[in-house]
Design a protein around this motif. Structure first.
Motif, PDB file in Angstrom:
ATOM      1  N   LEU A 254      -2.074  14.878  -1.404  1.00  0.00           N
ATOM      2  CA  LEU A 254      -2.692  13.567  -1.579  1.00  0.00           C
ATOM      3  C   LEU A 254      -4.166  13.736  -1.929  1.00  0.00           C
ATOM      4  CD1 LEU A 254      -0.950  11.944   1.530  1.00  0.00           C
ATOM      5  CD2 LEU A 254      -0.262  11.704  -0.856  1.00  0.00           C
ATOM      6  N   ASP A 255      -4.940  12.697  -1.725  1.00  0.00           N
ATOM      7  CA  ASP A 255      -6.381  12.782  -1.933  1.00  0.00           C
ATOM      8  C   ASP A 255      -7.069  11.986  -0.831  1.00  0.00           C
ATOM      9  OD1 ASP A 255      -6.386  10.030  -2.653  1.00  0.00           O
ATOM     10  OD2 ASP A 255      -6.080  10.528  -4.761  1.00  0.00           O
ATOM     11  N   ASP A 256      -8.377  11.870  -0.907  1.00  0.00           N
ATOM     12  CA  ASP A 256      -9.133  11.226   0.171  1.00  0.00           C
ATOM     13  C   ASP A 256      -8.834   9.738   0.321  1.00  0.00           C
ATOM     14  OD1 ASP A 256     -10.291  13.635   0.762  1.00  0.00           O
ATOM     15  OD2 ASP A 256     -12.142  13.223  -0.343  1.00  0.00           O
ATOM     16  N   ASP A 257      -8.171   9.146  -0.648  1.00  0.00           N
ATOM     17  CA  ASP A 257      -7.856   7.721  -0.588  1.00  0.00           C
ATOM     18  C   ASP A 257      -6.465   7.447  -0.029  1.00  0.00           C
ATOM     19  OD1 ASP A 257     -10.316   6.915  -1.586  1.00  0.00           O
ATOM     20  OD2 ASP A 257      -9.644   7.111  -3.654  1.00  0.00           O
ATOM     21  N   HIS A 258      -5.737   8.499   0.383  1.00  0.00           N
ATOM     22  CA  HIS A 258      -4.364   8.335   0.864  1.00  0.00           C
ATOM     23  C   HIS A 258      -4.182   8.997   2.227  1.00  0.00           C
ATOM     24  CE1 HIS A 258      -4.028   7.637  -3.446  1.00  0.00           C
ATOM     25  NE2 HIS A 258      -2.946   6.942  -3.179  1.00  0.00           N
ATOM     26  N   ASN A 259      -3.370   8.362   3.063  1.00  0.00           N
ATOM     27  CA  ASN A 259      -3.019   8.925   4.373  1.00  0.00           C
ATOM     28  C   ASN A 259      -1.501   9.004   4.502  1.00  0.00           C
ATOM     29  OD1 ASN A 259      -5.675   7.037   5.279  1.00  0.00           O
ATOM     30  ND2 ASN A 259      -5.666   9.174   5.895  1.00  0.00           N
ATOM     31  N   VAL A 260      -1.017  10.134   4.993  1.00  0.00           N
ATOM     32  CA  VAL A 260       0.421  10.302   5.182  1.00  0.00           C
ATOM     33  C   VAL A 260       0.865   9.458   6.381  1.00  0.00           C
ATOM     34  CG1 VAL A 260       0.181  12.403   6.591  1.00  0.00           C
ATOM     35  CG2 VAL A 260       2.303  11.970   5.367  1.00  0.00           C
TER      36      VAL A 260
ATOM     37  N   VAL B 234     -11.329  -1.793   7.135  1.00  0.00           N
ATOM     38  CA  VAL B 234     -10.394  -2.919   7.100  1.00  0.00           C
ATOM     39  C   VAL B 234      -9.182  -2.558   6.248  1.00  0.00           C
ATOM     40  CG1 VAL B 234     -10.095  -5.314   6.346  1.00  0.00           C
ATOM     41  CG2 VAL B 234     -12.207  -4.627   7.505  1.00  0.00           C
ATOM     42  N   ARG B 235      -9.432  -1.923   5.104  1.00  0.00           N
ATOM     43  CA  ARG B 235      -8.325  -1.518   4.223  1.00  0.00           C
ATOM     44  C   ARG B 235      -7.441  -0.488   4.905  1.00  0.00           C
ATOM     45  NH1 ARG B 235     -12.494  -1.233   0.445  1.00  0.00           N
ATOM     46  NH2 ARG B 235     -12.292   1.022   0.193  1.00  0.00           N
ATOM     47  N   GLU B 236      -8.038   0.479   5.587  1.00  0.00           N
ATOM     48  CA  GLU B 236      -7.243   1.518   6.250  1.00  0.00           C
ATOM     49  C   GLU B 236      -6.333   0.916   7.313  1.00  0.00           C
ATOM     50  OE1 GLU B 236      -9.986   4.472   7.650  1.00  0.00           O
ATOM     51  OE2 GLU B 236     -10.239   5.342   5.660  1.00  0.00           O
ATOM     52  N   SER B 237      -6.856  -0.036   8.085  1.00  0.00           N
ATOM     53  CA  SER B 237      -6.051  -0.687   9.113  1.00  0.00           C
ATOM     54  C   SER B 237      -4.924  -1.500   8.487  1.00  0.00           C
ATOM     55  CB  SER B 237      -6.955  -1.583   9.967  1.00  0.00           C
ATOM     56  OG  SER B 237      -6.197  -2.277  10.928  1.00  0.00           O
ATOM     57  N   ALA B 238      -5.240  -2.271   7.453  1.00  0.00           N
ATOM     58  CA  ALA B 238      -4.226  -3.077   6.774  1.00  0.00           C
ATOM     59  C   ALA B 238      -3.184  -2.192   6.107  1.00  0.00           C
ATOM     60  CB  ALA B 238      -4.891  -3.992   5.747  1.00  0.00           C
ATOM     61  N   ALA B 239      -3.619  -1.117   5.491  1.00  0.00           N
ATOM     62  CA  ALA B 239      -2.691  -0.210   4.813  1.00  0.00           C
ATOM     63  C   ALA B 239      -1.758   0.463   5.811  1.00  0.00           C
ATOM     64  CB  ALA B 239      -3.458   0.837   4.006  1.00  0.00           C
TER      65      ALA B 239
ATOM     66  N   PRO C 267       0.783  -1.239   0.000  1.00  0.00           N
ATOM     67  CA  PRO C 267       0.000   0.000   0.000  1.00  0.00           C
ATOM     68  C   PRO C 267       0.812   1.285   0.000  1.00  0.00           C
ATOM     69  CG  PRO C 267       0.107  -0.855   2.218  1.00  0.00           C
ATOM     70  CD  PRO C 267       0.815  -1.860   1.331  1.00  0.00           C
ATOM     71  N   LEU C 268       2.138   1.205   0.140  1.00  0.00           N
ATOM     72  CA  LEU C 268       2.941   2.425   0.229  1.00  0.00           C
ATOM     73  C   LEU C 268       2.931   3.185  -1.092  1.00  0.00           C
ATOM     74  CD1 LEU C 268       4.928   4.040   2.085  1.00  0.00           C
ATOM     75  CD2 LEU C 268       6.764   2.895   0.829  1.00  0.00           C
ATOM     76  N   ARG C 269       2.751   4.499  -1.003  1.00  0.00           N
ATOM     77  CA  ARG C 269       2.892   5.402  -2.145  1.00  0.00           C
ATOM     78  C   ARG C 269       3.827   6.523  -1.703  1.00  0.00           C
ATOM     79  NH1 ARG C 269       0.885   1.389  -3.377  1.00  0.00           N
ATOM     80  NH2 ARG C 269      -1.057   1.020  -4.517  1.00  0.00           N
TER      81      ARG C 269
ATOM     82  N   ASN D 232      -5.347   3.684   0.480  1.00  0.00           N
ATOM     83  CA  ASN D 232      -6.432   2.920   1.081  1.00  0.00           C
ATOM     84  C   ASN D 232      -7.278   2.181   0.051  1.00  0.00           C
ATOM     85  OD1 ASN D 232      -5.917   3.597   3.862  1.00  0.00           O
ATOM     86  ND2 ASN D 232      -6.555   5.660   3.319  1.00  0.00           N
ATOM     87  N   GLU D 233      -6.960   2.376  -1.210  1.00  0.00           N
ATOM     88  CA  GLU D 233      -7.608   1.619  -2.284  1.00  0.00           C
ATOM     89  C   GLU D 233      -6.631   0.610  -2.885  1.00  0.00           C
ATOM     90  OE1 GLU D 233     -10.975   1.936  -3.045  1.00  0.00           O
ATOM     91  OE2 GLU D 233     -10.887   3.123  -1.198  1.00  0.00           O
ATOM     92  N   PHE D 234      -5.652   0.181  -2.072  1.00  0.00           N
ATOM     93  CA  PHE D 234      -4.641  -0.773  -2.538  1.00  0.00           C
ATOM     94  C   PHE D 234      -5.259  -2.061  -3.068  1.00  0.00           C
ATOM     95  CE2 PHE D 234      -5.381  -2.002   1.855  1.00  0.00           C
ATOM     96  CZ  PHE D 234      -5.483  -3.389   1.758  1.00  0.00           C
ATOM     97  N   HIS D 235      -6.450  -2.384  -2.575  1.00  0.00           N
ATOM     98  CA  HIS D 235      -7.067  -3.656  -2.961  1.00  0.00           C
ATOM     99  C   HIS D 235      -7.358  -3.747  -4.458  1.00  0.00           C
ATOM    100  CE1 HIS D 235     -10.490  -1.036  -2.811  1.00  0.00           C
ATOM    101  NE2 HIS D 235     -11.358  -2.002  -3.020  1.00  0.00           N
ATOM    102  N   GLU D 236      -7.454  -2.604  -5.116  1.00  0.00           N
ATOM    103  CA  GLU D 236      -7.701  -2.616  -6.560  1.00  0.00           C
ATOM    104  C   GLU D 236      -6.537  -3.249  -7.322  1.00  0.00           C
ATOM    105  OE1 GLU D 236     -10.514  -2.038  -7.894  1.00  0.00           O
ATOM    106  OE2 GLU D 236     -11.540  -1.019  -6.243  1.00  0.00           O
ATOM    107  N   GLU D 237      -5.342  -3.229  -6.731  1.00  0.00           N
ATOM    108  CA  GLU D 237      -4.153  -3.816  -7.360  1.00  0.00           C
ATOM    109  C   GLU D 237      -3.964  -5.291  -7.015  1.00  0.00           C
ATOM    110  OE1 GLU D 237      -2.518  -2.056  -9.495  1.00  0.00           O
ATOM    111  OE2 GLU D 237      -3.379  -0.094  -9.013  1.00  0.00           O
ATOM    112  N   LEU D 238      -4.744  -5.811  -6.079  1.00  0.00           N
ATOM    113  CA  LEU D 238      -4.519  -7.179  -5.613  1.00  0.00           C
ATOM    114  C   LEU D 238      -4.650  -8.248  -6.701  1.00  0.00           C
ATOM    115  CD1 LEU D 238      -5.977  -7.328  -1.995  1.00  0.00           C
ATOM    116  CD2 LEU D 238      -3.596  -7.361  -2.720  1.00  0.00           C
ATOM    117  N   PRO D 239      -5.591  -8.141  -7.640  1.00  0.00           N
ATOM    118  CA  PRO D 239      -5.622  -9.186  -8.673  1.00  0.00           C
ATOM    119  C   PRO D 239      -4.294  -9.316  -9.430  1.00  0.00           C
ATOM    120  CG  PRO D 239      -7.686  -7.991  -8.670  1.00  0.00           C
ATOM    121  CD  PRO D 239      -6.757  -7.256  -7.726  1.00  0.00           C
TER     122      PRO D 239
END
Length: 196
Positions: free
Chosen positions: A160-166, A117-122, A51-53, A91-98
């Motif tokens: 960043l945007d709403d899908d990313h946390n520093v 769940v994604r935010e915690s995992a990320a 999930p790192l950017r 926090n939208e890392f799951h889109e890359e999982l496939p």
């Protein structure tokens, strides 16, 4: 000692490495950053979620915009470091999982369909990747100055945007004069390691 890694490399990555507070004006090249990423991308994360950017702050304008969100004590070093990296989680890392987990592409929906769940995992896996990043900076012969003293909401709005946390901001470069504070103590082996 039973470590396989050469003692000089052990010193470079761990024993002699410290958080740098001053830097020379020698630039950090795009090739160095590419080499760092090409090394640290192999660090493990759960489900290979990665999930790192990273936002590299190079321009004077971007640096000025970042410095205004740093804590007062961090502003001078962020102003003068040759390169500054904003490490964030997607926090939208799951889109890359496939693509990242091709043998189990259904993990995207089976485990990560809910945003909390994604935010915690990320946050956890992004922190792992941030640690690998710092070690990669050291492996490139550079010093890292990771910091968490900043206005996170301000940085997120600015870069960043709403899908990313520093996660942290890392100053990068060759260490300057008086770059290091004295080494602080560490816990002893038996204070950390327990055998049951």
């Amino acid at each position: 000692m039973s470590l396989v890694l050469d003692p000089a490399a052990q010193d470079l990555l761990f024993r002699e490495a410290r958080t740098a507070n001053t830097f020379t004006d020698e630039p950090v090249t795009e090739e160095q950053v590419q080499a760092i990423y090409d090394l640290v991308k192999y660090g493990p994360t759960a489900f290979n979620q990665s999930p790192l950017r990273v936002v590299l702050v190079r321009s004077d304008d971007a640096r000025a915009r970042l410095v205004q969100h740093m804590a007062e004590g961090n502003q001078p070093k962020t102003s003068t470091a040759p390169l500054v990296a904003i490490l964030a989680t997607d926090n939208e890392f799951h889109e890359e999982l496939p693509a990242l987990l091709p043998h189990f592409p259904q993990a995207k929906d089976a485990f990560f369909s809910e945003r909390p769940v994604r935010e915690s995992a990320a946050a956890l896996n992004g922190a792992l990747q941030a640690a690998y990043f710092i070690i990669g900076v050291r492996a490139a012969g550079l010093a890292a100055g990771p910091m968490t003293g900043y206005d996170a909401a301000g940085i997120e709005k600015e870069f960043l945007d709403d899908d990313h946390n520093v996660l942290m901001v890392v100053n990068i470069g060759k260490p300057g004069e008086d770059a290091w504070f004295p080494r602080l103590p560490r816990l002893a082996y038996d204070e950390v390691i327990k055998t049951v």
